[in-house]
Design an enzyme around this catalytic site. Structure first.
Site, PDB file in Angstrom:
ATOM      1  N   MET A  28     -52.370  -4.169 -50.391  1.00 48.88           N
ATOM      2  CA  MET A  28     -53.485  -3.549 -50.908  1.00 48.88           C
ATOM      3  C   MET A  28     -52.962  -2.432 -52.070  1.00 48.88           C
ATOM      4  O   MET A  28     -53.897  -1.330 -52.121  1.00 48.88           O
ATOM      5  CB  MET A  28     -54.389  -2.840 -49.692  1.00 48.88           C
ATOM      6  N   ALA A  30     -50.930   0.851 -53.766  1.00 54.91           N
ATOM      7  CA  ALA A  30     -50.385   2.056 -53.355  1.00 54.91           C
ATOM      8  C   ALA A  30     -48.948   1.925 -52.742  1.00 54.91           C
ATOM      9  O   ALA A  30     -48.838   2.544 -51.594  1.00 54.91           O
ATOM     10  CB  ALA A  30     -51.314   2.907 -52.359  1.00 54.91           C
ATOM     11  N   GLY A  34     -41.754   0.112 -48.073  1.00 55.71           N
ATOM     12  CA  GLY A  34     -42.062  -0.935 -47.198  1.00 55.71           C
ATOM     13  C   GLY A  34     -42.407  -2.169 -47.873  1.00 55.71           C
ATOM     14  O   GLY A  34     -41.918  -3.291 -47.801  1.00 55.71           O
ATOM     15  N   HIS A  35     -43.335  -2.016 -48.771  1.00 50.90           N
ATOM     16  CA  HIS A  35     -43.811  -3.079 -49.751  1.00 50.90           C
ATOM     17  C   HIS A  35     -42.660  -3.244 -50.424  1.00 50.90           C
ATOM     18  O   HIS A  35     -42.477  -4.701 -50.926  1.00 50.90           O
ATOM     19  CB  HIS A  35     -44.879  -2.480 -50.481  1.00 50.90           C
ATOM     20  N   GLN A  59     -62.316  -6.469 -45.104  1.00 47.99           N
ATOM     21  CA  GLN A  59     -61.675  -6.099 -43.913  1.00 47.99           C
ATOM     22  C   GLN A  59     -61.738  -4.686 -43.443  1.00 47.99           C
ATOM     23  O   GLN A  59     -61.197  -4.331 -42.477  1.00 47.99           O
ATOM     24  CB  GLN A  59     -60.193  -6.362 -44.178  1.00 47.99           C
ATOM     25  N   GLN A 151     -51.708  -8.346 -37.063  1.00 47.27           N
ATOM     26  CA  GLN A 151     -51.782  -9.103 -38.510  1.00 47.27           C
ATOM     27  C   GLN A 151     -50.851 -10.015 -38.229  1.00 47.27           C
ATOM     28  O   GLN A 151     -51.189 -11.415 -39.025  1.00 47.27           O
ATOM     29  CB  GLN A 151     -51.738  -8.133 -39.630  1.00 47.27           C
TER      30      GLN A 151
END
Ligand code: AMP
Length: 278
Positions: A28, A30, A34-35, A59, A151
């Site tokens: 999503m 930003a 971690g991404h 969501q 998730q």
């Protein structure tokens, strides 16, 4: 790096380049380290890496949370370019949902615990958008973070139940030096709240220590509730001690199985989630 905003454009590009393997990282935006850890793993394992950036309205069960979700597309594209990502897919809500889906996905037991219980409709939104993105990108492998442990369970079911021809890769949670799990929402914390935020990690370490000392989950949860009472900056939503595979609550530690401590708490008007597996 190519940036596409329409489904037709990205599909035409993927069709005409026919890469042998496509790694896909849905986000999503930003973006944080971690991404980027997911992106780097995908780059290492695939001929072409696609990152999607889409703040999926369906969501969010809280409109304020959706409105305040950080959106930093330009900066994200720079980060992805530097990381070596090949393709960014950043559609608008109208592009993804010309009409709102009437399909509903019910993930059964997972709907009634933790994120499912506290965010009604959340996993329906996640399931539909991820299924749409899988159909658009047709990845060989898709990369998800352990940080969103429930998730991961939901996407696993989605892949199995709908026979998606892809492999899911789950990556470890990347943390700040003080233990706080990296999250796009962290940037909404005031400096003071950011100072307190590490206590979520501490509460999981305290829980692990007590469980390893032989306390029952009932006692551990009560001691952790006391810890949160001493830190009234937090509004604790849940603190669960569960079997890692099934995510069902446990009464006692089973040394033969992995345990997950899973937390959701509000701090400074920001909802944070984390988990610790041991
Ligand atoms: P989001 O943009 O928050 O929807 O996250 C996109 C993906 O990145 C999801 O698979 C997350 O689980 C993963 N992710 C988010 N934060 C972290 C983190 N701190 N470490 C590893 N993966 C993460």
């Amino acid at each position: 790096m190519k940036v596409f905003t329409t489904i037709v454009e990205i599909q035409n590009y993927l069709k005409s380049n026919h890469p042998k393997t496509v790694g896909f990282v849905p986000t999503m935006g930003a973006l944080h380290e971690g991404h980027i850890a997911l992106i780097m793993k995908s780059i290492a394992e695939n001929e072409l890496t696609v990152c999607s950036i889409f703040v999926n309205p369906t969501q969010f069960n809280n409109l304020d949370d959706l409105k305040k979700y950080p959106r930093t597309l330009e900066q994200d594209c720079e980060i992805l370019q530097d990381a070596g990502c090949d393709v960014v897919f950043a559609p608008s809500a109208e592009e993804m949902y010309p009409t709102l889906p009437s399909l509903k996905i019910d993930f059964g037991y997972l709907e009634h615990i933790m994120e499912g219980k506290f965010r009604p409709g959340h996993f329906n939104g996640v399931g539909i958008v991820v299924a749409k993105l899988f159909n658009i990108v047709k990845p060989t492998k898709a990369y998800f973070g352990q940080k969103d442990v429930q998730q991961v369970a939901v996407i696993n079911r989605l892949i199995t139940d709908l026979s998606f021809d892809l492999k899911m890769v789950v990556c470890d949670t990347i943390r700040e030096k003080d233990g706080l799990a990296m999250s796009s929402r962290n940037r909404r914390l005031s400096p003071e709240a950011r100072g307190h935020a590490t206590k979520i990690f501490q509460s999981m370490i305290i829980g692990q220590k007590l469980l390893l000392e032989g306390y029952s989950t009932f006692v551990v949860k009560n001691k952790v509730l006391d810890f949160y009472k001493e830190n009234p900056q937090f509004k604790l939503e849940y603190y669960e001690i569960a079997d890692f595979e099934t995510l069902e609550s446990i009464d006692e530690l089973n040394p033969k199985r992995r345990t997950a401590i899973i937390v959701a708490a509000h701090l400074d008007g920001v909802r944070l989630i984390d988990n610790y597996i041991f």
